[in-house]
Design an enzyme around this catalytic site. Structure first.
Site, PDB file in Angstrom:
ATOM      1  N   GLY A 279       0.879  -1.163   0.051  1.00  0.00           N
ATOM      2  CA  GLY A 279       0.031  -0.077   0.132  1.00  0.00           C
ATOM      3  C   GLY A 279       0.837   1.243   0.105  1.00  0.00           C
ATOM      4  O   GLY A 279       1.073   1.934  -1.016  1.00  0.00           O
ATOM      5  N   ARG A 316      -1.476  12.038   9.830  1.00  0.00           N
ATOM      6  CA  ARG A 316      -0.483  11.266  10.142  1.00  0.00           C
ATOM      7  C   ARG A 316       0.448  11.859  11.312  1.00  0.00           C
ATOM      8  O   ARG A 316       0.749  11.361  12.208  1.00  0.00           O
ATOM      9  CB  ARG A 316       0.390  10.876   9.033  1.00  0.00           C
ATOM     10  CG  ARG A 316      -0.211   9.821   8.005  1.00  0.00           C
ATOM     11  CD  ARG A 316       0.444   9.299   6.899  1.00  0.00           C
ATOM     12  NE  ARG A 316       1.346   8.450   7.780  1.00  0.00           N
ATOM     13  CZ  ARG A 316       2.732   8.665   7.828  1.00  0.00           C
ATOM     14  NH1 ARG A 316       3.170   9.695   7.330  1.00  0.00           N
ATOM     15  NH2 ARG A 316       3.619   7.632   8.341  1.00  0.00           N
ATOM     16  N   CYS A 345      -8.236  24.162  15.958  1.00  0.00           N
ATOM     17  CA  CYS A 345      -8.076  24.412  17.294  1.00  0.00           C
ATOM     18  C   CYS A 345      -7.768  23.291  18.413  1.00  0.00           C
ATOM     19  O   CYS A 345      -8.617  22.707  19.206  1.00  0.00           O
ATOM     20  CB  CYS A 345      -9.365  25.393  17.767  1.00  0.00           C
ATOM     21  SG  CYS A 345      -9.594  26.758  16.868  1.00  0.00           S
TER      22      CYS A 345
HETATM   23  C1  LIG Z   1      -2.869  -1.746   5.614  1.00  0.00           C
HETATM   24  C2  LIG Z   1      -2.826  -3.429   5.049  1.00  0.00           C
HETATM   25  C3  LIG Z   1      -1.823  -3.544   3.951  1.00  0.00           C
HETATM   26  C4  LIG Z   1      -0.893  -2.250   3.428  1.00  0.00           C
HETATM   27  O1  LIG Z   1       0.151  -1.963   4.375  1.00  0.00           O
HETATM   28  P1  LIG Z   1       1.523  -1.030   3.795  1.00  0.00           P
HETATM   29  O2  LIG Z   1       1.890  -0.750   5.136  1.00  0.00           O
HETATM   30  O3  LIG Z   1       0.467   0.189   3.329  1.00  0.00           O
HETATM   31  O4  LIG Z   1       1.685  -1.627   2.729  1.00  0.00           O
HETATM   32  C5  LIG Z   1      -1.636  -4.908   3.586  1.00  0.00           C
HETATM   33  N1  LIG Z   1      -2.540  -5.600   4.005  1.00  0.00           N
HETATM   34  C6  LIG Z   1      -3.339  -5.670   5.132  1.00  0.00           C
HETATM   35  C7  LIG Z   1      -4.224  -6.844   5.525  1.00  0.00           C
HETATM   36  C8  LIG Z   1      -3.408  -4.515   5.684  1.00  0.00           C
HETATM   37  O5  LIG Z   1      -4.421  -4.128   6.493  1.00  0.00           O
END
Ligand SMILES: *Cc1c(COP(=O)(O)O)cnc(C)c1O
Length: 422
Positions: A279, A316, A345
């Site tokens: 991701g 974040r 705020c």
């Molecule tokens: C969030 C998640 C990902 C992706 O994680 P990254 O750190 O963004 O690569 C992959 N698999 C599952 C099950 C997740 O919850």
């Protein structure tokens, strides 16, 4: 390689000046680079195939950045989708991901979501607990089908990342304890409505070291051998996501090639199709959050650069103390030490304290880098601010791919009950 670089002293996204985007769309706004998504997607695949890992299924973890246009770019790269809700499944399908290439993860899939996913014909359910498997099996059986599934195991490995994004320690809510996996797998494999194919794991996010991943994968290798001893056919293993990215000078994440080599080494004898769910790796450095300086407010120690982006746009820093580089769109060559904060705020609405940055003044444009993952998707309208828009750049063209949702629109969805009217 970076797709956000200065041209004639002004920061561009690919061939488009960020000032042009600010003039056309306003600020704050997320700006994404198509070329960066493509490059990251290809580099990850090449890291695996270059190491000889070729029986693979890549599923982009869309929670990192679920914008429809982003999903289309990645679907065009041959990526499936890892989804964690019915809403994400809907987006993946709308983005052009074939149902068979969708994996449904998540610890709280509702019965309604399981039903919708069965009806859509998605390719795999990653089960989080035995009861979920029983319910899914019954739903599938009633439809005369078998739900393709894996069992998500918690390998009890400390990923060495921020506690809020660690998922593979035994006290985390995800997966079934690895020491219960063999017996549970045996019971689930008996169910008529399930086609149980293998194992899934995901131990955390922003991992800067391969060692915890390797430890987890080795535990899964031992589990596969054990399951096969009991006569189970293990044909798929989902190794999750989690690879870290560079947010800050000095971050040294593993390269795709190093990761591929490790995977090749550890999984050599597994004889399965391997699945991956990257991701952040795909999305983080494909986006920036473009913002305008509202004021430079004198402070007791350092001045506060007050920008028009806030914690509701990019959560974040407030959530994980995350670092995002802050750079001026047209740097004047000067430097300053400042705190950077948004208008919300809450003192938590602070992006950086005592940071050395480009000198900026009221009205200047700047960006937070590394904002393509877990950015817009976590945005809210806190403080009755607008929901931040998103722009996708491709070469020298750009388009708004998510509108700014104004406070008026959000207000329009609220109602006074009868007894308060009048
Ligand atoms: C969030 C998640 C990902 C992706 O994680 P990254 O750190 O963004 O690569 C992959 N698999 C599952 C099950 C997740 O919850």
């Amino acid at each position: 390689m970076d797709n956000f670089t200065p041209v004639d002293g002004a920061l561009h996204a690919e061939g488009v000046s960020l000032s042009t985007i600010a003039d056309a769309v306003g600020t704050p706004v997320y700006v994404y680079s198509t070329a960066a998504f493509q490059r990251h997607a290809r580099a990850f695949r090449d890291g695996l195939t270059g190491a000889g890992v070729t029986r693979i299924h890549l599923a982009y973890a869309i929670k990192a950045n679920p914008n429809l246009a982003v999903l289309r770019v990645l679907a065009n790269e041959g990526y499936g989708a890892d989804v964690v809700s019915g809403g994400e499944m809907m987006r993946a399908l709308a983005g052009g991901v074939p149902a068979k290439d969708i994996v449904f993860s998540g610890v709280g899939k509702t019965r309604e979501e399981l039903t919708a996913a069965l009806d859509a014909g998605i390719g795999q359910f990653n089960l989080e607990l035995e009861e979920e498997g029983e319910v899914l099996a019954a739903l599938a059986h009633a439809r005369g089908i078998r739900a393709p599934a894996t069992l998500r195991v918690n390998p009890d490995v400390d990923a060495g990342t921020h506690a809020k994004i660690s998922t593979g320690r035994k006290e985390n809510k995800f997966g079934v304890p690895i020491d219960q996996a063999v017996e549970m797998y045996g019971r689930l494999a008996e169910l008529d409505g399930l086609a149980l194919h293998g194992i899934a794991i995901h131990i955390g996010s922003q991992l800067l070291d391969l060692a915890p991943l390797e430890t987890a994968y080795r535990r899964i290798g031992a589990l596969i051998a054990e399951l096969r001893k009991f006569g189970h056919f293990i044909t798929r293993v989902d190794l999750g996501g989690g690879l870290g990215v560079i947010y800050k000078a000095g971050d040294v994440p593993p390269s795709a090639a190093d990761y591929g080599a490790m995977v090749a080494r550890v999984t050599r004898d597994w004889d399965v199709e391997l699945m991956f769910e990257p991701g952040r790796l795909i999305a983080a450095n494909a986006g920036v959050l473009l913002t305008k300086v509202i004021w430079v407010k004198p402070g007791v120690i350092n001045p506060y650069v007050i920008v028009d982006a806030a914690m509701n746009d990019l959560a974040r820093p407030a959530l994980y103390d995350a670092w995002h580089d802050f750079v001026a769109v047209r740097p004047n060559g000067g430097r300053m030490t400042a705190n950077i904060a948004g208008p919300v705020c809450e003192s938590g609405d602070t992006f950086a304290m005592g940071r050395e940055i480009d000198e900026v003044h009221s009205g200047d444009l700047a960006v937070f880098r590394g904002a393509g993952a877990y950015g817009a998707t976590m945005a809210s309208t806190y403080n009755s601010r607008a929901l931040v828009p998103e722009v996708l750049v491709d070469g020298d063209r750009f388009a708004v791919v998510a509108d700014r949702i104004q406070p008026e629109t959000i207000l329009a969805a609220e109602r006074l009950p009868d007894w308060l009217k009048g």
